[in-house]
Design a protein around this motif. Structure first.
Motif, short mmCIF file in Angstrom:
data_model
loop_
_atom_site.label_atom_id
_atom_site.label_comp_id
_atom_site.label_asym_id
_atom_site.label_seq_id
_atom_site.Cartn_x
_atom_site.Cartn_y
_atom_site.Cartn_z
N GLN A 165 -46.41 1.12 -30.74
CA GLN A 165 -46.91 0.54 -31.98
C GLN A 165 -48.32 1.01 -32.30
O GLN A 165 -48.94 0.53 -33.25
CB GLN A 165 -46.86 -0.98 -31.89
N GLY A 166 -48.83 1.97 -31.53
CA GLY A 166 -50.13 2.55 -31.80
C GLY A 166 -51.31 1.78 -31.25
O GLY A 166 -52.46 2.06 -31.61
N VAL A 167 -51.07 0.82 -30.35
CA VAL A 167 -52.15 0.02 -29.77
C VAL A 167 -52.77 0.78 -28.60
O VAL A 167 -52.06 1.44 -27.82
CB VAL A 167 -51.62 -1.35 -29.31
N GLU A 190 -60.79 -5.38 -36.33
CA GLU A 190 -60.01 -4.35 -37.00
C GLU A 190 -58.87 -3.86 -36.10
O GLU A 190 -57.76 -3.61 -36.58
CB GLU A 190 -60.90 -3.17 -37.39
N ALA A 191 -59.13 -3.73 -34.80
CA ALA A 191 -58.08 -3.29 -33.88
C ALA A 191 -56.94 -4.30 -33.81
O ALA A 191 -55.76 -3.93 -33.80
CB ALA A 191 -58.67 -3.06 -32.48
N ILE A 192 -57.27 -5.59 -33.78
CA ILE A 192 -56.23 -6.63 -33.75
C ILE A 192 -55.45 -6.63 -35.06
O ILE A 192 -54.22 -6.69 -35.07
CB ILE A 192 -56.86 -8.00 -33.48
N ARG A 199 -65.87 4.13 -28.48
CA ARG A 199 -65.25 4.46 -29.77
C ARG A 199 -64.13 3.52 -30.14
O ARG A 199 -63.98 3.13 -31.29
CB ARG A 199 -64.70 5.90 -29.73
N ARG A 200 -63.33 3.13 -29.14
CA ARG A 200 -62.14 2.34 -29.43
C ARG A 200 -62.07 1.10 -28.54
O ARG A 200 -62.47 1.13 -27.37
CB ARG A 200 -60.87 3.17 -29.21
N VAL A 201 -61.51 0.05 -29.11
CA VAL A 201 -61.23 -1.16 -28.35
C VAL A 201 -59.87 -1.00 -27.68
O VAL A 201 -58.91 -0.53 -28.30
CB VAL A 201 -61.21 -2.39 -29.29
#
Length: 260
Positions: free
Chosen positions: A66-68, A111-113, A136-138
């Motif tokens: 799912q792209g997480v 935003e990540a959630i 950079r990313r969560v």
């Protein structure tokens, strides 16, 4: 339990899954959730050993599809997984950051959630201790339970927002309006059933929030999370897990003991 290891000079995590010992606590929490019709508070079964390992391995594959941003599974045993290192502890990053830095981290996590939810994903316990940051990313970790065993997707996503709101509210004791504004932006884009469900439960917990204001540091932190998230949206959802957040954070029913 997870411990850092090195594989060919690269950091990884060896996670062991012990046998579950939370049957009594789970039963009590489930009774409270059913008694007060707080569906998103219902605790998923907490399995141990090979069953917990299998659930986490499955959920990691699903979330990755799912792209997480979740860790890859590097190896596994009967009751253990070897997981990719995806960054520093998000909780540590929040503690060490100044106010502006915390705002950037929390905004990135929100935003990540939200992005994951748009893809149909859900987490379960997106507390800061179950998140990572690589600059950079969560990233998200800890998926040995599956909320969809006891609730639907809308309830699971509402639960996600509550858990996250509770987890970061302590860092906004003096600036609750900042957190409220960030969450409000996310709620405007959230699916209406998610927000409506949270609103229904929140309404049942407002009186409890008032009581918690006088219940010491732990109680005030929970009350602050309720009030901040309630004000973040016209439907005001996230307070639904106040009765169980303390237990979900550390496996202890400290809040129930406090209220007693």
């Amino acid at each position: 339990m997870a411990e850092p290891i090195l594989i060919e000079g690269q950091r990884a995590w060896l996670k062991h899954y012990g046998e579950s010992s939370r049957a009594l606590a789970l039963g009590l929490l489930n009774f409270v959730a059913r008694r007060f019709q707080l569906d998103a508070l219902r605790p998923p079964p907490h399995r141990g050993g090979a069953q917990a390992r299998a659930i986490e391995a499955r959920r990691l594959v699903e979330l990755k599809a799912q792209g997480v941003n979740v860790p890859d599974v590097i190896g596994q045993g009967r009751a253990a997984l070897v997981l990719e290192h995806t960054g520093a502890s998000f909780n540590t990053c929040l503690r060490e950051a100044d106010a502006a830095g915390r705002d950037r981290l929390v905004a990135a996590a929100i935003e990540a959630i939200a992005e994951a939810h748009r893809s149909g994903a859900y987490f379960g316990q997106p507390l800061p201790r179950n998140m990572t940051w690589d600059g950079r990313r969560v990233g998200f970790i800890d998926f040995e339970e599956d909320p969809l065993e006891v609730m639907d997707l809308d309830q699971a996503q509402a639960r996600d927002w509550l858990m996250f709101g509770y987890g970061v509210a302590r860092y906004y004791e003096k600036r609750p309006q900042v957190l409220r504004a960030m969450l409000a932006d996310a709620m405007e884009a959230a699916d209406r059933p998610v927000v409506e469900h949270a609103h229904e439960v929140t309404g049942r917990l407002q009186r409890l929030a008032g009581l918690l204001q006088r219940a010491g540091k732990s109680g005030r932190a929970l009350a602050r999370a309720i009030l901040v998230v309630h004000a973040a949206t016209a439907f005001g959802f996230l307070a639904l897990a106040v009765l169980s957040l303390d237990w979900l954070a550390d496996g202890e029913l400290d809040l129930l003991a406090l209220l007693a």
